[in-house]
Design a protein around this motif. Structure first.
Motif, PDB file in Angstrom:
ATOM      1  N   SER A  39      72.635 119.610  64.030  1.00  0.00           N
ATOM      2  CA  SER A  39      71.845 118.832  63.697  1.00  0.00           C
ATOM      3  C   SER A  39      72.485 117.597  63.732  1.00  0.00           C
ATOM      4  O   SER A  39      71.545 116.170  64.262  1.00  0.00           O
ATOM      5  CB  SER A  39      71.397 118.839  62.109  1.00  0.00           C
ATOM      6  N   LEU A  40      73.824 117.236  63.827  1.00  0.00           N
ATOM      7  CA  LEU A  40      74.285 115.982  64.044  1.00  0.00           C
ATOM      8  C   LEU A  40      74.215 115.395  65.320  1.00  0.00           C
ATOM      9  O   LEU A  40      73.728 114.051  65.317  1.00  0.00           O
ATOM     10  CB  LEU A  40      75.813 116.007  63.580  1.00  0.00           C
ATOM     11  N   PRO A  41      74.701 116.101  66.291  1.00  0.00           N
ATOM     12  CA  PRO A  41      74.428 115.468  67.871  1.00  0.00           C
ATOM     13  C   PRO A  41      72.817 115.517  67.893  1.00  0.00           C
ATOM     14  O   PRO A  41      72.366 114.624  68.915  1.00  0.00           O
ATOM     15  CB  PRO A  41      74.958 116.576  68.663  1.00  0.00           C
ATOM     16  N   PHE A  42      71.978 116.134  67.496  1.00  0.00           N
ATOM     17  CA  PHE A  42      70.734 115.909  67.590  1.00  0.00           C
ATOM     18  C   PHE A  42      69.931 114.872  67.079  1.00  0.00           C
ATOM     19  O   PHE A  42      69.339 114.046  67.842  1.00  0.00           O
ATOM     20  CB  PHE A  42      69.776 117.311  67.101  1.00  0.00           C
ATOM     21  N   VAL A  43      70.456 114.533  65.879  1.00  0.00           N
ATOM     22  CA  VAL A  43      70.065 113.216  65.611  1.00  0.00           C
ATOM     23  C   VAL A  43      70.686 111.833  66.243  1.00  0.00           C
ATOM     24  O   VAL A  43      69.965 111.015  66.538  1.00  0.00           O
ATOM     25  CB  VAL A  43      70.531 112.955  63.892  1.00  0.00           C
ATOM     26  N   ALA A  44      72.019 112.011  66.539  1.00  0.00           N
ATOM     27  CA  ALA A  44      72.590 110.926  67.401  1.00  0.00           C
ATOM     28  C   ALA A  44      72.049 110.657  68.695  1.00  0.00           C
ATOM     29  O   ALA A  44      71.512 109.735  69.100  1.00  0.00           O
ATOM     30  CB  ALA A  44      74.039 111.254  67.548  1.00  0.00           C
ATOM     31  N   LEU A  45      71.549 111.830  69.412  1.00  0.00           N
ATOM     32  CA  LEU A  45      70.709 111.770  70.500  1.00  0.00           C
ATOM     33  C   LEU A  45      69.315 111.164  70.292  1.00  0.00           C
ATOM     34  O   LEU A  45      68.994 110.346  71.366  1.00  0.00           O
ATOM     35  CB  LEU A  45      70.600 113.205  71.198  1.00  0.00           C
ATOM     36  N   THR A  46      68.565 111.387  69.104  1.00  0.00           N
ATOM     37  CA  THR A  46      67.385 111.097  69.228  1.00  0.00           C
ATOM     38  C   THR A  46      67.644 109.711  68.895  1.00  0.00           C
ATOM     39  O   THR A  46      66.747 108.680  69.291  1.00  0.00           O
ATOM     40  CB  THR A  46      66.738 111.653  67.737  1.00  0.00           C
ATOM     41  N   LEU A  47      68.701 108.968  68.282  1.00  0.00           N
ATOM     42  CA  LEU A  47      68.739 107.576  68.055  1.00  0.00           C
ATOM     43  C   LEU A  47      69.201 106.922  69.220  1.00  0.00           C
ATOM     44  O   LEU A  47      68.441 105.869  69.316  1.00  0.00           O
ATOM     45  CB  LEU A  47      70.002 107.393  66.988  1.00  0.00           C
ATOM     46  N   HIS A  48      69.624 107.653  69.792  1.00  0.00           N
ATOM     47  CA  HIS A  48      70.036 106.857  71.305  1.00  0.00           C
ATOM     48  C   HIS A  48      68.777 106.821  72.320  1.00  0.00           C
ATOM     49  O   HIS A  48      68.525 105.889  72.834  1.00  0.00           O
ATOM     50  CB  HIS A  48      71.110 107.737  72.195  1.00  0.00           C
ATOM     51  N   VAL A  49      67.954 107.640  72.297  1.00  0.00           N
ATOM     52  CA  VAL A  49      66.755 107.836  72.908  1.00  0.00           C
ATOM     53  C   VAL A  49      65.832 106.741  72.474  1.00  0.00           C
ATOM     54  O   VAL A  49      65.296 105.803  73.408  1.00  0.00           O
ATOM     55  CB  VAL A  49      66.227 109.084  73.128  1.00  0.00           C
ATOM     56  N   CYS A  50      65.964 106.360  71.149  1.00  0.00           N
ATOM     57  CA  CYS A  50      65.025 105.383  70.739  1.00  0.00           C
ATOM     58  C   CYS A  50      65.766 103.986  70.713  1.00  0.00           C
ATOM     59  O   CYS A  50      65.077 103.029  69.924  1.00  0.00           O
ATOM     60  CB  CYS A  50      64.783 105.725  69.143  1.00  0.00           C
ATOM     61  N   GLY A  51      66.879 103.938  71.158  1.00  0.00           N
ATOM     62  CA  GLY A  51      67.325 102.552  71.418  1.00  0.00           C
ATOM     63  C   GLY A  51      68.084 102.108  69.878  1.00  0.00           C
ATOM     64  O   GLY A  51      68.225 100.904  69.984  1.00  0.00           O
ATOM     65  N   ILE A  52      68.519 102.860  69.181  1.00  0.00           N
ATOM     66  CA  ILE A  52      69.006 102.585  67.908  1.00  0.00           C
ATOM     67  C   ILE A  52      70.545 102.706  67.870  1.00  0.00           C
ATOM     68  O   ILE A  52      70.835 103.757  68.447  1.00  0.00           O
ATOM     69  CB  ILE A  52      68.238 103.395  66.791  1.00  0.00           C
ATOM     70  N   ALA A  53      71.241 101.752  67.558  1.00  0.00           N
ATOM     71  CA  ALA A  53      72.833 101.863  67.402  1.00  0.00           C
ATOM     72  C   ALA A  53      73.285 103.107  66.816  1.00  0.00           C
ATOM     73  O   ALA A  53      72.780 103.063  65.564  1.00  0.00           O
ATOM     74  CB  ALA A  53      73.263 100.606  67.301  1.00  0.00           C
ATOM     75  N   ILE A  54      73.977 103.541  67.130  1.00  0.00           N
ATOM     76  CA  ILE A  54      74.618 104.906  66.584  1.00  0.00           C
ATOM     77  C   ILE A  54      75.615 104.349  65.479  1.00  0.00           C
ATOM     78  O   ILE A  54      76.708 104.065  65.824  1.00  0.00           O
ATOM     79  CB  ILE A  54      75.252 106.069  67.085  1.00  0.00           C
ATOM     80  N   ARG A  55      75.361 104.467  64.348  1.00  0.00           N
ATOM     81  CA  ARG A  55      76.334 103.848  63.161  1.00  0.00           C
ATOM     82  C   ARG A  55      76.124 104.717  61.966  1.00  0.00           C
ATOM     83  O   ARG A  55      75.379 105.730  61.989  1.00  0.00           O
ATOM     84  CB  ARG A  55      76.049 102.392  62.854  1.00  0.00           C
TER      85      ARG A  55
END
Length: 252
Positions: free
Chosen positions: A67-83
């Motif tokens: 779930s963790l990389p899934f959420v990080a990948l979704t944030l990246h696709v949406c243009g949200i900084a991964i923090r």
């Protein structure tokens, strides 16, 4: 543990992860526990079938880690900084969706949580915590034990313009002056021979006093090689040395 309690626990853990960014020693176990609970929600949402508790813990851990990389990948696709806060918010959204799916499934099927699961979690977690505590105490005891002194050393390195040498140097007929950084630690004051070799020839030598626990800059003169062929130029101070390559002004 019932689904509402799982949701309350994971929301509290995510809030802690989002706000306690300066406590890395606390974030690691909290993050692992959060991902495990998230994996349990995945299992409850996708399957209502019972399974051995040990298998369930393993699958829940794997699902939570995915779930963790899934959420990080979704944030990246949406243009949200991964923090930390954005990842915690993304996990909270995922937990909400999974929680709703689990609650709907449980209301439709009347499924209940496996009563053996908390006991199995305790059987896995308690020995793990004891092992970590024993390892931590052993490391602390080792750090407090007397240790032999670290061996001393003397090192030489090119500095100044010579620090950027990345190819053979064209040395003019008048020669060049090279600066050395001489460092000593853990050794008494001593005098060592400073030697310059061009190829196999010893072209210069002189004694150099080396101060203890200090770093000094020394200038060394390197004469031009006898011809334009590639020559190995070694500057040594006792057993320590540094090397670069150069060519003279004459033809090879």
């Amino acid at each position: 543990m019932t689904t509402p309690r799982l949701l309350a626990a994971v929301y509290g853990a995510l809030l802690l992860l989002a706000l306690a960014g300066r406590l890395p020693w606390l974030l690691v176990p909290v993050c692992l526990a959060t991902l495990t609970v998230l994996g349990e929600l995945w299992l409850r949402a996708l399957t209502g079938e019972g399974m051995p508790p040990l298998h369930r813990i393993g699958l829940a851990t794997a699902a939570g880690l995915v779930s963790l990389p899934f959420v990080a990948l979704t944030l990246h696709v949406c243009g949200i900084a991964i923090r930390a806060r954005s990842v915690a918010a993304g996990l909270a959204v995922l937990v909400t969706l999974l929680g709703l799916a689990v609650l709907v499934r449980e209301r439709a099927t009347g499924a209940t949580a496996d009563p053996r699961l908390p006991r199995m979690i305790g059987a896995v977690v308690v020995p793990g915590v004891l092992m970590l505590a024993a390892g931590f105490c052993a490391l602390e005891a080792y750090d407090r034990m007397p240790h032999p002194p670290q061996p001393g050393y003397t090192s030489v390195a090119l500095t100044g313009w010579a620090a950027g040498i990345d190819r053979p140097v064209a040395i003019p007929a008048r020669g060049v002056h090279v600066r050395l950084r001489v460092s000593s630690a853990g050794l008494p004051a001593a005098t060592a021979p400073l030697r310059v070799r061009v190829g196999q020839r010893l072209v210069a030598t002189r004694p150099l006093a080396v101060a203890p626990d200090a770093t000094d800059a020394v200038e060394v003169f390197v004469p031009a090689p006898p011809d334009g062929c590639l020559h190995r130029i070694e500057i040594s101070l006792g057993p320590a040395s540094t090397v670069f390559y150069g060519r003279g002004p004459a033809g090879c």
